[in-house]
Design a protein around this motif. Structure first.
Motif, PDB file in Angstrom:
ATOM      1  N   SER A   1      11.247   0.286   9.636  1.00 51.36           N
ATOM      2  CA  SER A   1      10.784  -0.567  10.579  1.00 51.36           C
ATOM      3  C   SER A   1      10.485  -1.841   9.846  1.00 51.36           C
ATOM      4  O   SER A   1      10.091  -2.850  10.247  1.00 51.36           O
ATOM      5  CB  SER A   1       9.462  -0.143  11.143  1.00 51.36           C
ATOM      6  N   PHE A   2      10.618  -1.696   8.233  1.00 56.38           N
ATOM      7  CA  PHE A   2      10.161  -2.761   7.585  1.00 56.38           C
ATOM      8  C   PHE A   2      11.360  -3.873   7.259  1.00 56.38           C
ATOM      9  O   PHE A   2      12.151  -3.239   6.924  1.00 56.38           O
ATOM     10  CB  PHE A   2       9.688  -2.136   6.110  1.00 56.38           C
ATOM     11  N   GLU A   3      10.962  -5.020   7.501  1.00 54.66           N
ATOM     12  CA  GLU A   3      12.012  -6.062   7.031  1.00 54.66           C
ATOM     13  C   GLU A   3      11.931  -6.042   5.321  1.00 54.66           C
ATOM     14  O   GLU A   3      13.246  -6.322   4.696  1.00 54.66           O
ATOM     15  CB  GLU A   3      11.670  -7.390   7.556  1.00 54.66           C
ATOM     16  N   ILE A   4      10.814  -6.071   5.054  1.00 55.25           N
ATOM     17  CA  ILE A   4      10.879  -6.093   3.209  1.00 55.25           C
ATOM     18  C   ILE A   4      10.560  -4.411   2.909  1.00 55.25           C
ATOM     19  O   ILE A   4       9.449  -4.051   3.150  1.00 55.25           O
ATOM     20  CB  ILE A   4       9.529  -6.805   2.906  1.00 55.25           C
ATOM     21  N   CYS A   5      11.574  -3.790   2.671  1.00 53.65           N
ATOM     22  CA  CYS A   5      11.498  -2.270   2.198  1.00 53.65           C
ATOM     23  C   CYS A   5      10.835  -1.917   1.164  1.00 53.65           C
ATOM     24  O   CYS A   5      10.951  -2.513  -0.196  1.00 53.65           O
ATOM     25  CB  CYS A   5      12.847  -1.747   2.282  1.00 53.65           C
ATOM     26  N   PRO A   6       9.466  -1.262   1.224  1.00 52.85           N
ATOM     27  CA  PRO A   6       8.618  -0.874   0.217  1.00 52.85           C
ATOM     28  C   PRO A   6       9.344  -0.017  -0.869  1.00 52.85           C
ATOM     29  O   PRO A   6       8.839   0.203  -2.056  1.00 52.85           O
ATOM     30  CB  PRO A   6       7.298  -0.366   0.632  1.00 52.85           C
ATOM     31  N   PHE A   7      10.472   0.756  -0.503  1.00 48.65           N
ATOM     32  CA  PHE A   7      10.988   1.637  -1.384  1.00 48.65           C
ATOM     33  C   PHE A   7      12.386   1.326  -1.870  1.00 48.65           C
ATOM     34  O   PHE A   7      13.240   0.895  -1.089  1.00 48.65           O
ATOM     35  CB  PHE A   7      11.369   3.091  -0.468  1.00 48.65           C
ATOM     36  N   GLU A   8      12.425   1.501  -3.288  1.00 49.45           N
ATOM     37  CA  GLU A   8      14.009   0.981  -4.026  1.00 49.45           C
ATOM     38  C   GLU A   8      15.112   2.076  -3.469  1.00 49.45           C
ATOM     39  O   GLU A   8      16.011   1.770  -3.338  1.00 49.45           O
ATOM     40  CB  GLU A   8      13.657   0.973  -5.302  1.00 49.45           C
ATOM     41  N   THR A   9      14.667   3.279  -3.717  1.00 50.65           N
ATOM     42  CA  THR A   9      15.700   4.528  -3.005  1.00 50.65           C
ATOM     43  C   THR A   9      14.840   5.214  -2.018  1.00 50.65           C
ATOM     44  O   THR A   9      13.658   4.941  -1.553  1.00 50.65           O
ATOM     45  CB  THR A   9      15.953   5.244  -4.275  1.00 50.65           C
ATOM     46  N   GLU A  10      15.614   6.295  -1.538  1.00 53.68           N
ATOM     47  CA  GLU A  10      15.125   7.368  -0.827  1.00 53.68           C
ATOM     48  C   GLU A  10      14.102   8.242  -1.373  1.00 53.68           C
ATOM     49  O   GLU A  10      14.047   8.318  -2.300  1.00 53.68           O
ATOM     50  CB  GLU A  10      16.251   8.375  -0.093  1.00 53.68           C
ATOM     51  N   LEU A  11      13.027   8.266  -0.509  1.00 57.15           N
ATOM     52  CA  LEU A  11      11.823   8.997  -1.149  1.00 57.15           C
ATOM     53  C   LEU A  11      12.058  10.156  -1.687  1.00 57.15           C
ATOM     54  O   LEU A  11      11.530  10.814  -2.697  1.00 57.15           O
ATOM     55  CB  LEU A  11      10.628   9.098  -0.140  1.00 57.15           C
ATOM     56  N   ASN A  12      12.960  11.178  -1.125  1.00 57.98           N
ATOM     57  CA  ASN A  12      13.165  12.454  -1.620  1.00 57.98           C
ATOM     58  C   ASN A  12      14.100  12.357  -3.005  1.00 57.98           C
ATOM     59  O   ASN A  12      13.788  13.322  -3.700  1.00 57.98           O
ATOM     60  CB  ASN A  12      14.002  13.092  -0.861  1.00 57.98           C
TER      61      ASN A  12
ATOM     62  N   SER B   1       0.869  -1.129   0.010  1.00 53.17           N
ATOM     63  CA  SER B   1      -0.031   0.017  -0.133  1.00 53.17           C
ATOM     64  C   SER B   1       1.039   1.153  -0.122  1.00 53.17           C
ATOM     65  O   SER B   1       0.390   2.123  -0.841  1.00 53.17           O
ATOM     66  CB  SER B   1      -0.803   0.085   1.384  1.00 53.17           C
ATOM     67  N   PHE B   2       2.091   1.164   0.749  1.00 51.20           N
ATOM     68  CA  PHE B   2       2.800   2.334   0.726  1.00 51.20           C
ATOM     69  C   PHE B   2       3.490   2.713  -0.469  1.00 51.20           C
ATOM     70  O   PHE B   2       3.504   3.791  -1.061  1.00 51.20           O
ATOM     71  CB  PHE B   2       3.902   2.074   1.678  1.00 51.20           C
ATOM     72  N   SER B   3       3.822   1.439  -0.974  1.00 51.20           N
ATOM     73  CA  SER B   3       4.535   1.693  -2.664  1.00 51.20           C
ATOM     74  C   SER B   3       3.513   2.104  -3.442  1.00 51.20           C
ATOM     75  O   SER B   3       3.813   2.982  -4.557  1.00 51.20           O
ATOM     76  CB  SER B   3       4.915   0.159  -3.101  1.00 51.20           C
ATOM     77  N   ALA B   4       2.105   1.574  -3.514  1.00 43.57           N
ATOM     78  CA  ALA B   4       1.247   2.144  -4.411  1.00 43.57           C
ATOM     79  C   ALA B   4       0.900   3.599  -4.348  1.00 43.57           C
ATOM     80  O   ALA B   4       0.545   4.559  -5.197  1.00 43.57           O
ATOM     81  CB  ALA B   4      -0.010   1.361  -4.280  1.00 43.57           C
ATOM     82  N   PHE B   5       0.882   3.926  -2.899  1.00 40.27           N
ATOM     83  CA  PHE B   5       0.522   5.339  -2.736  1.00 40.27           C
ATOM     84  C   PHE B   5       1.540   6.213  -2.957  1.00 40.27           C
ATOM     85  O   PHE B   5       1.340   7.314  -3.764  1.00 40.27           O
ATOM     86  CB  PHE B   5       0.051   5.410  -1.313  1.00 40.27           C
ATOM     87  N   SER B   6       2.940   5.981  -2.784  1.00 37.27           N
ATOM     88  CA  SER B   6       3.722   6.702  -3.096  1.00 37.27           C
ATOM     89  C   SER B   6       4.092   6.861  -4.789  1.00 37.27           C
ATOM     90  O   SER B   6       4.379   8.095  -5.259  1.00 37.27           O
ATOM     91  CB  SER B   6       5.500   6.163  -2.574  1.00 37.27           C
ATOM     92  N   GLU B   7       3.777   5.829  -5.657  1.00 35.29           N
ATOM     93  CA  GLU B   7       3.891   6.051  -6.911  1.00 35.29           C
ATOM     94  C   GLU B   7       2.703   6.917  -7.331  1.00 35.29           C
ATOM     95  O   GLU B   7       2.916   7.540  -8.394  1.00 35.29           O
ATOM     96  CB  GLU B   7       3.456   4.359  -7.523  1.00 35.29           C
ATOM     97  N   PHE B   8       1.603   6.655  -6.629  1.00 32.94           N
ATOM     98  CA  PHE B   8       0.463   7.664  -7.117  1.00 32.94           C
ATOM     99  C   PHE B   8       0.625   9.153  -6.624  1.00 32.94           C
ATOM    100  O   PHE B   8       0.694   9.884  -7.624  1.00 32.94           O
ATOM    101  CB  PHE B   8      -0.845   7.339  -6.413  1.00 32.94           C
TER     102      PHE B   8
END
Length: 1286
Positions: free
Chosen positions: A678-689, A632-639
Motif C-alpha cells: 500500500s506504500f508508494e514509498i516502500c519502507p523495505f528494500e527487500t522482502e521481509l522474510n 516507523s516500520f523500518s525502525a521497528f523491523s530493524e529493531f
C-alpha cells in the motif's frame, strides 16, 4: 532297576517340596537344585567325571596364535610379515612393511601392548607385495615411519590405485575358509613355557592408572547424552511459566527526538487549550472535572503553580476555537412505504438550527416539532443556517447513502442538528434547488425562510397543499450539539414524528463528531498540523505514564490513566483526526517507545490489528504521514531483526515466556508485510522474510564464533582444542533440537521461513570444516587422550547426520559431514582397544571388592556380576550408538569388539574362580555359599554377554545383512558359550565335591543294609541329608543354573547305572518313568510362552491317538490373503455324546485361535445352539482378521470346543479338537482358484484332554507370571464343565 526310578523323584524332591513347578507322576514336585544330588554318582565314575567336567586347557603348538577381526584365526610364527592398519580403515604396505617381522611391537606377539594402531595380517606370498602401493601420509605418520620413506603416493579409497581391491580380494578368499572361532580360553592362556597360568592382566599403560571406574563413568555420560538423541524431538507446546524473559536491549536514541524547551511550552499550551475549550459530552470512562485535567497536565509538564496559573490565564485570553459538526449520513432502515409499489424514494435534508430560532417561541406548540418543509400557516417560517440534501435512493425502504457533511457551529451549547427524511414525489427536484442555493457564497440573508427558498426554486409556479406531487414525510431527528460525545458518536437513531398525528417508522444511522477548525495556539499559528501536535502530545504522555526505570516494564500494555485518555480523546476529536490517523499515531509513538523502554508485544500487535482494520476502510494518508509511518516500520523491523540475530539470548527455547514473546514479535513483523503493497514509498528494500533469513544467518555465525573462541580458540594446539570442539558440537546439536522443536514451527507458520534448514545447513558446514581441519592436524599425534576426544566428537557429529536423516525427505549424503567417519577410524579403533583394557580393569576392581555374597535377598548374585553385566550392556549400547556407516569397516570393528567382550567375560569368570579358592573356611563346608554365588554370577554374565553379542549385528545400511551377526562373530559367540558352560561345570564340580565324602558313607550304609530292611527305611538317612543340603542349594542357586543341568544329571545317572554295559540294561533304565521325568525336566526349562505353545502342540498330537468315542466334527478352513483373514467354516458334527436326560444334547461349537500370545486381539466365536440332536448341522462361516505370518508360527491352531447347552445349569463339555494352521490352504501355499470355500472338508475326532496335555498345564500352574496365571485360570473354568475321563 525298574524299581529304582520311583526313588529318583524322591531323591530329587523329598518331602515338603510341593508347588515348585516341577512334578513327577505319582510323586511330589521337583524343586530347583535337587538334581545336584546325582553328582555323587558322577564322582563314583572318576573316569567319566574327568572326561566330562575336567577343563580342557589345550596348549597351542608352534608360534603365537592371533585372531584378525576380518580373517579369523591366524597362526603366525616368528618372522611372519605383518600388515600395518591404515588410518582410513584399509591396509597399506610400504618398502619396509613388506619385511617387517613379528616382534614385541607387533600385535599378537609377546610383549605387544594395544594402542600402536597396527593389526596383524595373514602371511602372504612374496609375490603379493607386488600389488602393494605406498601408504598415504596420514598412514605413514600413524605408523611412525620417517617422512622420506614414501613419496606422496596415496592408498585410501578414491586414489585410483588397485592395491586395496587386490588386498580385499585376498582377504575375502581367506574369510570364506574361516568357519569357526577357537576357544577364548585357549587364546587367553599364556604361551607354552610360561611360569604361571594366571589370567592375563590388562595393559597398565592403556589409560590413567585406576580401576576403570572413571572411564566407564565417562562412557555412561556419553550414553546418557545419546539417550535424548533418538529420533526426532517432539514439537513442544511452551507452557506458561513464571520465569521472566531475558530483558531486551533498549536504546534511548531510537525513540522520538527530544523537544526543545520552546516546543515543550508550545505543547503545554496546546494541551491546556484542548482542556479549557472542550466541547461535547464526556463519557463514563472520562474525566469531566476540568481542574483534575489541568492538575494532571501540571504534573506531566512539571510546571510550578505560578507557571501553571499564568499559562491558564494566557490560554483563557486566547480566542476561542471555531467549532464544526461533522455529520455522516450512513443509512436508514425499515422506513414507511409511501409509493403505490410498496417502496419509497427517500432522501435526507439536514442543517443546523441556530440558538435564536430554537428559542423564539418556547413551548408554543408542544405537539409540533420543527420541519424544513413547514409553511407559515403553521406558526410561520423557520430559518436554517445551511441546508444540505442527500441523494434520492429510488424504490427502497433501507437506503444507503454514506454521504458526509460539515456544519459550522456558532453556539455549541444551544445549536442543534435537525434532519428530515422525505419520500421524493416532485416533478421538479427540490434536491437540485437546495444544492444550487447552497452553492451561492456570500449570499446575504442566508437564514431566510425555507418556504421562500422552495418557492423561488420551483419553476412550475404554485403548488397547493393538496397537490399530488408533494413530497411525503418519513421522519425527523433533532440532536442538540452539546449532547454529542467528545469522542464522537456512531449509532442508530430512532426517527421521530413532527407531531402526534404523524406516523413514522424506522431508524437512521449517523456518525457525528464535534471538531475545531480554527485554534488560537502557537502550534496552529506556526503551521503545525493537528496530526503532528497529537503525535508530540501522545509521546509526552506515554513517557510520563511509562517511565524507562519502571520494573516489569516489558509487561506494560499501554494502559494510560483516565486523565491521559481524556486529554488525548479531546485533542484527537478537536484536531479532526480520523480513526486511521489515530491508529497510525499510536503505532508510531508506541513502536518508537518500545525501543527505548520495552513494551508487551501483544499491545503492539493489537495496535497493528487496529490500524489494519481502519486501513482496509480508508487506505489513504497524506504523503507526509505515510512517510512517517514508513519510517516507523523500518525502525521497528530493524529493531526486530537485531533481536532475531541474538535469538538464543533473548528468546531461549527453555523459557516459555520468552518463546511466547518471540511468537508475538514474529506476528508483528508479519503484520508489516500487509502494509507493504500500500506504500508508494516502500519502507523495505527487500522482502521481509529474506531480511529475517539474513539476520538469522548472521546470528548463527556470531553464536558459533562466540562459543568457538571461548571453548576452542584456533590459536591453541590441536589436543587442547579438542575438548572445546566436543562442547561446541554438543551445543550445536542441542541448539538444532531446540530449533526443530520450538522455533521451526513459529517461523514457518508466521513468516514462511525455514529456520531449521537454514540453521542446520550453516552450523553443520561450520563444524564439519572445523572437524576436518582438526582431525588432519591430530592424525600424526594420535594418543589415547586424543583418541578418546575424537571418539566423543565423532559420536556427536554422527548424531547430527542421523538427526538430518530422520527428517522425511532429507538425505545426509548432501551434507558437509558426509564421509566424516573416514578420518576418525584410527581414533575409533584405538579407543576400542582402550575400552577392552579398561573393561578388564573395571572387572578386576569389581572382583577385588566383591565379598561373594548376594547383593540383596531378592537376588542371588554378588556385586561384581552386576558390574560385569552393566559393563557389557554399556559396551553394546555404545556400539549401537556408534552405528558405523561403512559396512565393511563396521564388520571389522564389530567382530573385534565382540572378541574383546568375550575375552573380558572369560577374564571375569577366571578371576571369580581364583577368588573363591582363596576364601577362608570354604574347604570345611559341605556346601559353600560362595561357590553358589560364583555359579550364579557365571550364569548371569553368560546371559548378559549373549545379549550384548546379539546387539553387535550389522548396522542399518548393509544390504541384506541388517540384524545379522557376521560369521566370525557368531563363531566367537558359540565358543564363548562353550567356554562358560565348561567354567560352570568346573565350579559345579567344586561345589559337589564337598559332598562326596558324606554321600559315600550314606551309600555304603545302604549297600551294607540287610535284606530285611525296607528300601524306604534304608535310604531314609541319605534322603534326609540330601533334603537339607539341597534345600540350601535351592535357596542359593538361581533357577536357570539348576534347570540347565537337569538333563545333564539325568543322563549321568543312566550312564552310571549302565556302567559301560556292565550294569543295568538301557532298556530297563529308559522306561516310562524315565521318559515322563525327562519330559518334566524339558518343560521346566521352557519359558511360559513355550509351555503354552507345547500345550497346543499336545492337543494337535492327541487328535490321532483318541478312539472315536466322543464324536466327529467336520470343518473347512482357508486363508484369504487379499483380506488378510482366516475363514473357518463349521459344517456339521456326528455321533456326539448324549449329555441330557432325554438321551440327546443341545450342542454348539466354540471356535478360537491359539496360542493367545500369537493372536492377542482375536476373540472367540460360537455357533448357534442345535437342540435335541446328536448330529447337528451348522454350516456357519467365521472370519478372523489375522496375518499369515502368525498362522505359520509354531503351535498355531484352531481349537473347536463342543459344548452342551443347559438352560438351568452350567454348560457341559462334550469334546474338543484342534486343527493346525500351518497346513491350511492359503497359509502354507497360495490359494488356488480364489473361491470363498476353497479346500476340502476336514473331519476331526473329538476328544478329552489327555494326561500329556495336562502335564503342560500343571507346569504352568507352578509359574507365578501373570501370563501363566491368566492362561491357567481360563482353562480351569473350562475344566469345571468337563467330566472325568472315561
Amino acid at each position: 532297576m525298574a524299581g529304582f526310578w520311583p526313588f529318583v523323584p524322591r531323591l530329587l524332591c523329598g518331602p515338603g517340596w510341593q508347588g515348585s513347578g516341577l512334578s513327577y507322576p505319582g510323586s511330589s514336585v521337583v524343586r530347583d537344585g535337587r538334581v545336584l544330588a546325582s553328582f555323587y554318582l558322577l564322582h563314583r565314575r572318576a573316569g567319566y567325571l574327568a572326561s566330562v567336567l575336567a577343563p580342557e586347557w589345550a596348549q597351542g603348538a608352534g608360534g603365537a596364535e592371533r585372531y584378525d577381526p576380518d580373517l579369523g584365526p591366524l597362526s603366525a610364527a616368528p618372522g611372519d610379515r605383518c600388515l600395518p592398519l591404515c588410518c582410513h580403515g584399509e591396509r597399506c604396505w610400504g618398502a619396509s612393511a613388506a619385511t617387517t617381522s613379528l616382534s614385541s611391537e607387533t600385535p599378537g606377539a609377546p610383549g605387544w601392548t594395544p594402542g600402536s594402531g597396527w593389526a596383524p595380517a595373514p602371511p602372504l606370498m612374496a609375490s603379493a607385495t607386488s600389488y602393494l602401493k605406498p601408504p598415504c601420509r596420514a598412514c605413514r605418520d600413524l605408523a611412525g615411519h620417517p617422512a622420506g620413506v614414501w613419496t606422496g603416493a596415496q592408498c585410501h579409497p578414491g586414489c585410483g590405485s588397485p592395491t586395496m581391491s587386490t588386498l580385499l580380494d585376498i582377504k575375502s578368499s581367506v574369510l570364506r575358509q574361516v568357519q569357526v572361532c577357537p576357544s577364548f580360553r585357549r587364546r587367553t592362556e599364556q604361551e607354552p613355557g610360561s611360569a604361571s597360568a594366571d589370567p592375563q592382566e590388562p595393559a597398565t599403560g592403556a589409560w590413567k592408572p585406576g580401576d576403570g571406574v572413571e572411564f566407564f563413568a565417562h562412557m555412561r555420560l556419553m550414553l546418557k547424552k545419546g539417550e535424548g538423541r533418538q529420533g526426532l524431538p517432539c514439537p513442544e507446546v511452551p507452557l506458561r511459566s513464571g520465569s521472566p524473559a531475558p530483558p531486551e536491549p533498549v536504546d534511548p536514541s531510537r525513540g522520538l527526538r527530544a523537544l526543545a524547551p520552546e516546543e515543550v511550552d508550545m505543547l503545554y499550551e496546546e494541551a491546556l487549550y484542548t482542556v479549557l475549550y472542550r466541547a461535547g459530552t464526556m463519557g463514563p470512562d472520562q474525566v469531566d472535572d476540568e481542574e483534575a485535567l489541568l492538575s494532571y497536565l501540571q504534573q506531566v509538564f512539571g510546571t510550578s503553580t505560578e507557571e501553571h496559573t499564568e499559562a491558564i490565564e494566557r490560554v483563557r485570553k486566547a480566542k476561542a476555537p471555531t467549532y464544526a459538526l461533522k455529520v455522516s449520513v450512513m443509512r436508514a432502515k425499515n422506513l414507511l412505504a409511501k409509493d403505490p409499489n410498496g417502496f419509497s424514494d427517500p432522501y435526507c435534508m439536514l442543517g443546523i438550527l441556530p440558538a435564536s430560532d430554537t428559542t423564539r417561541e418556547p413551548r408554543a406548540q408542544k405537539e409540533q416539532r420543527f420541519g424544513f418543509r413547514k409553511g407559515s400557516k403553521r406558526g410561520g417560517p423557520l430559518p436554517a443556517k445551511c441546508i444540505q440534501v442527500t441523494e434520492v435512493k429510488s424504490s427502497t425502504l433501507n437506503p444507503v447513502w454514506k454521504e458526509h457533511f460539515l456544519f459550522e457551529i456558532e453556539d455549541v451549547s444551544t445549536d442543534q442538528l435537525h434532519l428530515d427524511i422525505w419520500d421524493h414525489d416532485d416533478d421538479v427536484s427540490l434536491v437540485e434547488a437546495c444544492r444550487k442555493l447552497n452553492e451561492v457564497i456570500g449570499l446575504k440573508g442566508m437564514g431566510r425562510y425555507f418556504k421562500q427558498i422552495v418557492k423561488s426554486a420551483r419553476a412550475n409556479g404554485t403548488a397547493g397543499p393538496t397537490e399530488d406531487h408533494t413530497d411525503d414525510f418519513l421522519g425527523c431527528l433533532n440532536i442538540p450539539v452539546r449532547e454529542v460525545p467528545v469522542a464522537g458518536v456512531d449509532r442508530w437513531f430512532k426517527l421521530e414524528p413532527r407531531s402526534s398525528a404523524s406516523r413514522v417508522e424506522g431508524d437512521c444511522h449517523l456518525v457525528l463528531k464535534l471538531i475545531t477548525t480554527q485554534r488560537d495556539t502557537a502550534m496552529s499559528q506556526r503551521g503545525r498540523s493537528g496530526f503532528l501536535s497529537h503525535l508530540l502530545l501522545l509521546s509526552h504522555l506515554l513517557r510520563f505514564e511509562h517511565p524507562a526505570e519502571e520494573p516489569n516494564s516489558s509487561s506494560w500494555r499501554g494502559e494510560l490513566s483516565t486523565p491521559a485518555v481524556t486529554i488525548l480523546c479531546l485533542h484527537g476529536a478537536q484536531s479532526n483526526l480520523s480513526p486511521l490517523q489515530l491508529a497510525v499515531l499510536h503505532w508510531q509513538v508506541s513502536s518508537r517507545h518500545h525501543q527505548t523502554c520495552t513494551l508487551d508485544y501483544s499491545y503492539l500487535l493489537g495496535l497493528l490489528d487496529d490500524m489494519q482494520a481502519h486501513w482496509e476502510e480508508a487506505p489513504s494518508l497524506p504523503q507526509e504521514q505515510e512517510e512517517g509511518l514508513a519510517d516507523s516500520f523500518s525502525a521497528f523491523s530493524e529493531f526486530g531483526l537485531q533481536l532475531l540475530r541474538q535469538l538464543r539470548d533473548y528468546f531461549p527455547a527453555t523459557n516459555s515466556t520468552a518463546v511466547y514473546r518471540l511468537e508475538l514479535l514474529l506476528k508483528c513483523l508479519g503484520k508489516l508485510q500487509f502494509f507493504q503493497p500500500s506504500f508508494e514509498i516502500c519502507p523495505f528494500e527487500t522482502e521481509l522474510n529474506m531480511d529475517v533469513a539474513a539476520a538469522l544467518k548472521r546470528g548463527n555465525r556470531e553464536w558459533y564464533d562466540r562459543i568457538l573462541n571461548a571453548r576452542s580458540p584456533r590459536e591453541q594446539p590441536g589436543p587442547q582444542r579438542l575438548p572445546g570442539l566436543v562442547v561446541l558440537a554438543d551445543a550445536i546439536y542441542d541448539d538444532l533440537q531446540s530449533c526443530y522443536s520450538v522455533y521451526a514451527s513459529l517461523f514457518h507458520s508466521i513468516l514462511n521461513v525455514d529456520v531449521f534448514t537454514l540453521t542446520f545447513r550453516q552450523l553443520e558446514r561450520l563444524v564439519a570444516e572445523e572437524a576436518w581441519v582438526l582431525t588432519e592436524e591430530l592424525s600424526p599425534k594420535m594418543t589415547l587422550e586424543v583418541a578418546s576426544g575424537l571418539f566423543e566428537l565423532y559420536l556427536t557429529l554422527a548424531d547430527l547426520q542421523h538427526f538430518w536423516d530422520s527428517i522425511p525427505g532429507r538425505d545426509s549424503r548432501s551434507l558437509a559431514l558426509a564421509g566424516i567417519h573416514t578420518p576418525f577410524l584410527p581414533a575409533v579403533k584405538l579407543w576400542l582397544q582402550v575400552l577392552r583394557d579398561q573393561a578388564k580393569w573395571r572387572l578386576q576392581g569389581a572382583v577385588d571388592v566383591d565379598t561373594l555374597e548376594p547383593v540383596d535377598p531378592s537376588s542371588r548374585h554378588s556385586s561384581s556380576a552386576a558390574t560385569a553385566g552393566l559393563c557389557l550392556s554399556h559396551i553394546q549400547e555404545l556400539w549401537v550408538r556408534l552405528a558405523w556407516p561403512d559396512p565393511a569397516q563396521a564388520q571389522g570393528l564389530g567382530t573385534q569388539l565382540g572378541q574383546d567382550m568375550c575375552e573380558a567375560t572369560l577374564f571375569y569368570t577366571e578371576l571369580l574362580r581364583k577368588k573363591v579358592d582363596t576364601q577362608p573356611g570354604a574347604a570345611g563346608e559341605a556346601v559353600s555359599e560362595a561357590l553358589c554365588v560364583v555359579l550364579n554370577n557365571v550364569e548371569l554374565v553368560r546371559k548378559a554377554a549373549g545379549q550384548a553379542l546379539k546387539g553387535l549385528a550389522w548396522p542399518e545400511g548393509a544390504p541384506g545383512l541388517e540384524g545379522v551377526l557376521p560369521r566370525p562373530l557368531l563363531s566367537c559367540t558359540q565358543a564363548l558359550d562353550d567356554d562358560l558352560q565348561r567354567e560352570a561345570h568346573t565350579v559345579t564340580a567344586h561345589l559337589t565335591s564337598k559332598m562326596v565324602g558324606d554321600i559315600r558313607k550314606y551309600v555304603q550304609h545302604i549297600s551294607l543294609s540287610p535284606d530285611s530292611i525296607q528300601n524306604d527305611e534304608a535310604v531314609a538317612p541319605l534322603m534326609k541329608y540330601l533334603d537339607e543340603k539341597l534345600a540350601l542349594l535351592n535357596s542359593s542357586l538361581v533357577k536357570g543354573n539348576l534347570s540347565s543341568r537337569f538333563h545333564f544329571t539325568l543322563e549321568a545317572l543312566v550312564t552310571f547305572f549302565h556302567a559301560d554295559g556292565q550294569g543295568l540294561p538301557l532298556e530297563s533304565l529308559r522306561d516310562g518313568s524315565y521318559k515322563r521325568l525327562k519330559e518334566e525336566l524339558r518343560l521346566h526349562k521352557c519359558s511360559t510362552r513355550e509351555c503354552i505353545e507345547q500345550f497346543y502342540l499336545d492337543k494337535l498330537k492327541q487328535r490321532t491317538l483318541e478312539q472315536n468315542r466322543f464324536g466327529r466334527l467336520s470343518v473347512r478352513c482357508h486363508y484369504e490373503a487379499a483380506e488378510q483373514r482366516l475363514a473357518v467354516e463349521v459344517l456339521h458334527a456326528a455321533d456326539l455324546l448324549p449329555l441330557d436326560a432325554n438321551g440327546l444334547s443341545d450342542p454348539f461349537v466354540i471356535v478360537e485361535l491359539g496360542p493367545p500370545h500369537l493372536f492377542p486381539l482375536v476373540r472367540s466365536q460360537r455357533t448357534q445352539v442345535k437342540t435335541r440332536t446328536l448330529h447337528p448341522v451348522y454350516d456357519e462361516l467365521f472370519y478372523f482378521s489375522v496375518p499369515a505370518e502368525a498362522c505359520r508360527r509354531r503351535g498355531a491352531c484352531v481349537l473347536f470346543t463342543v459344548m452342551d447347552h443347559d438352560w438351568l445349569s452350567t454348560n457341559d463339555f462334550a469334546g474338543e479338537a484342534a486343527l493346525g494352521l500351518g497346513g491350511v490352504s492359503g497359509v502354507a501355499r497360495p490359494q488356488v482358484g480364489g473361491g470363498a470355500r476353497a479346500g476340502q472338508p476336514v473331519t476331526l475326532h473329538l476328544c478329552r484332554p489327555r494326561a500329556q496335555v495336562r502335564s503342560a498345564l500343571r507346569m504352568l500352574e507352578g509359574r507365578t507370571s501373570k501370563e501363566a496365571q491368566e492362561f491357567v485360570k481360563k482353562l480351569k473354568e473350562l475344566e469345571k464343565c468337563m467330566e472325568a475321563d472315561p
